[in-house]
Design a protein around this motif. Structure first.
Motif, PDB file in Angstrom:
ATOM      1  N   PRO A 270       0.730  -1.285   0.077  1.00  0.00           N
ATOM      2  CA  PRO A 270      -0.020   0.007   0.207  1.00  0.00           C
ATOM      3  C   PRO A 270       0.889   1.158   0.150  1.00  0.00           C
ATOM      4  CG  PRO A 270      -0.837  -1.614   1.512  1.00  0.00           C
ATOM      5  CD  PRO A 270       0.372  -2.013   1.101  1.00  0.00           C
ATOM      6  N   GLY A 271       0.635   2.106  -0.907  1.00  0.00           N
ATOM      7  CA  GLY A 271       1.429   3.460  -1.023  1.00  0.00           C
ATOM      8  C   GLY A 271       2.442   3.178  -2.128  1.00  0.00           C
ATOM      9  N   ASP A 272       2.611   2.163  -2.924  1.00  0.00           N
ATOM     10  CA  ASP A 272       3.623   1.916  -3.779  1.00  0.00           C
ATOM     11  C   ASP A 272       2.859   2.777  -5.007  1.00  0.00           C
ATOM     12  OD1 ASP A 272       5.103   0.436  -2.449  1.00  0.00           O
ATOM     13  OD2 ASP A 272       4.964  -1.635  -3.774  1.00  0.00           O
ATOM     14  N   VAL A 273       3.882   3.116  -6.144  1.00  0.00           N
ATOM     15  CA  VAL A 273       3.735   3.917  -7.408  1.00  0.00           C
ATOM     16  C   VAL A 273       4.047   2.896  -8.409  1.00  0.00           C
ATOM     17  CG1 VAL A 273       3.931   5.853  -8.645  1.00  0.00           C
ATOM     18  CG2 VAL A 273       3.469   6.121  -6.239  1.00  0.00           C
ATOM     19  N   VAL A 274       2.994   2.625  -9.204  1.00  0.00           N
ATOM     20  CA  VAL A 274       3.683   1.942 -10.677  1.00  0.00           C
ATOM     21  C   VAL A 274       3.107   2.730 -11.940  1.00  0.00           C
ATOM     22  CG1 VAL A 274       3.065  -0.287  -9.298  1.00  0.00           C
ATOM     23  CG2 VAL A 274       1.217   0.709 -10.585  1.00  0.00           C
ATOM     24  N   LYS A 275       3.796   2.342 -12.856  1.00  0.00           N
ATOM     25  CA  LYS A 275       3.491   3.267 -14.246  1.00  0.00           C
ATOM     26  C   LYS A 275       2.704   2.201 -15.103  1.00  0.00           C
ATOM     27  CE  LYS A 275       6.435   6.080 -15.937  1.00  0.00           C
ATOM     28  NZ  LYS A 275       7.482   6.692 -16.652  1.00  0.00           N
TER      29      LYS A 275
ATOM     30  N   GLN B  58     -12.506  11.490  -7.826  1.00  0.00           N
ATOM     31  CA  GLN B  58     -12.095  10.890  -6.725  1.00  0.00           C
ATOM     32  C   GLN B  58     -10.898  10.182  -7.095  1.00  0.00           C
ATOM     33  OE1 GLN B  58     -15.193   8.752  -4.435  1.00  0.00           O
ATOM     34  NE2 GLN B  58     -16.748  10.291  -5.150  1.00  0.00           N
ATOM     35  N   VAL B  59     -10.624   9.552  -8.292  1.00  0.00           N
ATOM     36  CA  VAL B  59      -9.431   8.792  -8.558  1.00  0.00           C
ATOM     37  C   VAL B  59      -8.170   9.499  -9.181  1.00  0.00           C
ATOM     38  CG1 VAL B  59     -10.882   6.560  -8.771  1.00  0.00           C
ATOM     39  CG2 VAL B  59     -10.421   8.068 -10.747  1.00  0.00           C
ATOM     40  N   THR B  60      -8.668  10.986  -9.718  1.00  0.00           N
ATOM     41  CA  THR B  60      -7.684  11.717 -10.284  1.00  0.00           C
ATOM     42  C   THR B  60      -6.763  12.672  -9.297  1.00  0.00           C
ATOM     43  OG1 THR B  60      -9.189  13.298 -10.973  1.00  0.00           O
ATOM     44  CG2 THR B  60      -8.509  11.540 -12.635  1.00  0.00           C
ATOM     45  N   GLU B  61      -7.459  12.610  -8.219  1.00  0.00           N
ATOM     46  CA  GLU B  61      -6.541  13.730  -7.018  1.00  0.00           C
ATOM     47  C   GLU B  61      -5.962  12.583  -6.097  1.00  0.00           C
ATOM     48  OE1 GLU B  61      -9.535  15.790  -5.064  1.00  0.00           O
ATOM     49  OE2 GLU B  61     -10.294  17.006  -6.962  1.00  0.00           O
ATOM     50  N   SER B  62      -4.599  12.575  -6.344  1.00  0.00           N
ATOM     51  CA  SER B  62      -3.870  11.624  -5.789  1.00  0.00           C
ATOM     52  C   SER B  62      -2.821  12.414  -5.322  1.00  0.00           C
ATOM     53  CB  SER B  62      -3.308  10.535  -6.611  1.00  0.00           C
ATOM     54  OG  SER B  62      -2.533   9.427  -6.023  1.00  0.00           O
ATOM     55  N   ALA B  63      -2.025  11.858  -4.106  1.00  0.00           N
ATOM     56  CA  ALA B  63      -0.979  12.576  -3.291  1.00  0.00           C
ATOM     57  C   ALA B  63       0.315  12.516  -4.149  1.00  0.00           C
ATOM     58  CB  ALA B  63      -1.026  12.170  -2.057  1.00  0.00           C
ATOM     59  N   LEU B  64       0.559  11.247  -4.598  1.00  0.00           N
ATOM     60  CA  LEU B  64       1.654  10.922  -5.152  1.00  0.00           C
ATOM     61  C   LEU B  64       2.012  10.504  -6.649  1.00  0.00           C
ATOM     62  CD1 LEU B  64       2.809   8.228  -2.295  1.00  0.00           C
ATOM     63  CD2 LEU B  64       3.428  10.548  -2.333  1.00  0.00           C
ATOM     64  N   ALA B  65       0.940  10.351  -7.184  1.00  0.00           N
ATOM     65  CA  ALA B  65       0.725   9.816  -8.679  1.00  0.00           C
ATOM     66  C   ALA B  65      -0.204  10.560  -9.425  1.00  0.00           C
ATOM     67  CB  ALA B  65       0.642   8.495  -8.668  1.00  0.00           C
ATOM     68  N   ASP B  66      -0.386  10.229 -10.615  1.00  0.00           N
ATOM     69  CA  ASP B  66      -1.738  10.743 -11.490  1.00  0.00           C
ATOM     70  C   ASP B  66      -3.059  10.202 -11.185  1.00  0.00           C
ATOM     71  OD1 ASP B  66       0.308  12.047 -13.329  1.00  0.00           O
ATOM     72  OD2 ASP B  66       0.648  10.271 -14.267  1.00  0.00           O
TER      73      ASP B  66
ATOM     74  N   ALA C  29     -14.635   4.420 -12.996  1.00  0.00           N
ATOM     75  CA  ALA C  29     -13.915   5.722 -13.529  1.00  0.00           C
ATOM     76  C   ALA C  29     -12.623   5.809 -13.515  1.00  0.00           C
ATOM     77  CB  ALA C  29     -14.572   7.076 -12.534  1.00  0.00           C
ATOM     78  N   PHE C  30     -11.823   4.869 -12.793  1.00  0.00           N
ATOM     79  CA  PHE C  30     -10.446   4.545 -12.931  1.00  0.00           C
ATOM     80  C   PHE C  30     -10.201   4.008 -14.299  1.00  0.00           C
ATOM     81  CE2 PHE C  30      -6.842   1.894 -12.653  1.00  0.00           C
ATOM     82  CZ  PHE C  30      -5.766   2.406 -11.973  1.00  0.00           C
TER      83      PHE C  30
END
Length: 523
Positions: free
Chosen positions: A347-352, A442-450, A468-469
């Protein structure tokens, strides 16, 4: 299948030898021939009406001198919709005759229920009759078309299926065929539709240690290898997935020792090789533990069915090829397990993802949308006439609709209309859900990623935020996301399916493709 003589000819040849033994005869006495007959009867619209048989039922009753009608009348109660009553010794060729209740003869499309009630009644009744014959260990059953040979075949083939692959004691195999009708084409079509759904049920029911991503691909290769040379199957390895830069998909797969597979199927059925294809995409998580965001242990065994999206879309393509539908279809199934080893997403990881968008993974149990994100990006390379993805995506979908219908999120009213029309015919209903900008925010407002894979309010509108994601990876004008989590399994909601994995909505996908193959406005 053996060609049948006209019903009246068959019965008249042996009428002099037939006899009726009444109600006191045991089933064992007359099951030695191991051949049964299923006939339909309608409910009376008016109290003063006599029994209303189907055409085949009327003919049979005439040949046995009215004994079937007499027995039913003397029994004192009607055969209710979906119920059966069985008689022995009425006819030498058919030692066991099951009469099944079809409900009102006037039934048709029920606009409140959003299905064809007549077809559903036939499926339910024939299924009940076939199961009773199976319980009596009758090996061969002939089935009254009941006014709709396709629906009758679907009821027979769906009703008899049970996953007993790994049991020592198995159910009696029952062969079914159409009785007293020349509508063999509709019967065969219905049988293929049902066999398609049964393939999906088989795949979903198989234990995860027996159906790994690699094994799933092997089963489909085997099935598709039997339907013709116009089908090509590509089993893409982890190396190929890496080359495609499918980072979201790979982030889920890395938590398991089982290697991921990207299954790609091309069915070329259109006479115009350059015609734009219909693209089906299916979530293929062959077991979903939840990853580091581990699911509760109670009921986790059912997560062997989390590849239901891949199972339904791939089975639909197998059936389309068997039916030789004049349409091009491409199937895409990202296959892997979601497991919690030392390499798993945290949880909290960022992937592309493949399109370059970054994703903050705040819940590793929201993994299906990660697979689909990369698969949807890849699907856009085929100039599709429509992209339809299916996935057991959210528990929230089950909460919203239960098992009544598949939730559909779509950016195309044209596509929605065709999916709904198909579902009315199959009885495997769909229901349109919202794709409001409200959920996208709700899904586009993210602290660490797009993007964030669960959104700001994880418990609110979960099915809608998941859709929506996915929408963030779609630019095609005709796209639909089918969340099938609520219809994944069957308890007793669909009477012509036994308890277990349902394989829904395979028949709706087949019917949709069949209709699209005839729809010139889609090209």
């Amino acid at each position: 299948m053996m060609m049948l003589l006209p019903l009246r000819t068959v019965l008249q040849r042996s009428v002099s030898r037939s006899c009726c033994r009444g109600f006191s005869v045991s089933p064992q006495t007359y099951n030695s021939g191991k051949k049964g007959l299923i006939l339909g009867v309608y409910e009376k619209d008016k109290e003063e009406e006599s029994l209303v048989f189907t055409s085949a039922g009327d003919t049979f009753d005439n040949v046995v001198s009215g004994k079937l009608r007499d027995h039913l009348t003397r029994s004192g109660s009607l055969v209710k919709k979906g119920k059966t009553r069985i008689f022995y010794g009425l006819h030498e060729d058919f030692p066991s005759v099951a009469v099944v209740g079809l409900g009102k003869k006037s039934a048709g499309v029920n606009h409140d229920e959003h299905w064809n009630e007549s077809k559903e009644n036939v499926r339910t009744a024939v299924s009940a009759g076939c199961r009773q014959m199976q319980d009596l260990e009758i090996a061969h059953v002939e089935v009254d078309p009941c006014g709709d040979a396709q629906a009758a075949a679907e009821g027979a083939v769906l009703g008899l299926f049970e996953y007993d692959e790994l049991k020592k004691k198995k159910k009696k195999v029952v062969s079914t065929q159409l009785y007293g009708s020349h509508d063999n084409e509709a019967w065969q079509k219905g049988a293929l539709y049902a066999e398609g759904q049964n393939l999906a049920r088989y795949l979903m029911e198989a234990p995860a240690n027996h159906l790994t991503p690699t094994k799933f691909a092997e089963v489909l290769e085997q099935k598709l290898g039997k339907v013709g040379s116009n089908v090509k199957v590509f089993t893409r390895s982890k190396t190929w997935i890496e080359e495609q830069q499918m980072g979201a998909f790979l982030s889920v797969a890395k938590g398991s020792d089982e290697p991921p597979v990207f299954l790609e199927i091309h069915y070329s059925g259109s006479p115009n090789a350059k015609e734009s294809p219909l693209v089906f995409v299916g979530k293929g998580v062959t077991f979903d533990s939840g990853g580091i965001s581990l699911k509760p242990s109670s009921g986790m065994d059912a997560m062997r069915g989390d590849m239901g999206g891949a199972a339904t879309v791939c089975s639909a393509i197998v059936t389309a090829a068997a039916l030789k539908l004049p349409i091009n279809i491409i199937g895409l199934a990202p296959l892997c397990e979601n497991m919690p080893n030392g390499r798993a997403n945290k949880p909290g990881d960022v992937v592309k993802a493949r399109n370059g968008k970054t994703i903050q993974v705040d819940n590793t149990d929201a993994e299906g949308r990660l697979l689909l994100a990369d698969a949807l990006c890849y699907a856009h390379g085929f100039n599709a006439k429509a992209i339809v993805n299916a996935a057991t995506l959210t528990g929230a979908m089950d909460v919203a609709l239960g098992s009544a219908a598949t939730g559909v999120f779509t950016n195309s009213s044209w596509l929605w209309t065709r999916l709904q029309e198909a579902s009315i015919v199959t009885g495997d209903r769909v229901w349109r859900m919202p794709l409001f900008e409200h959920y996208s925010k709700q899904v586009t407002e993210s602290a660490l990623a797009d993007l964030n894979n669960i959104g700001k309010y994880s418990r609110s509108g979960g099915a809608c935020t998941a859709a929506a994601f996915l929408k963030e990876f779609v630019t095609a004008p005709h796209w639909a996301h089918l969340d099938i989590a609520g219809v994944m399994s069957n308890k007793d909601e669909v009477p012509y399916l036994r308890k277990g994995m349902s394989g829904r909505p395979t028949r709706t996908l087949i019917e949709f493709a069949a209709r699209l193959s005839k729809d010139k406005s889609s090209t």
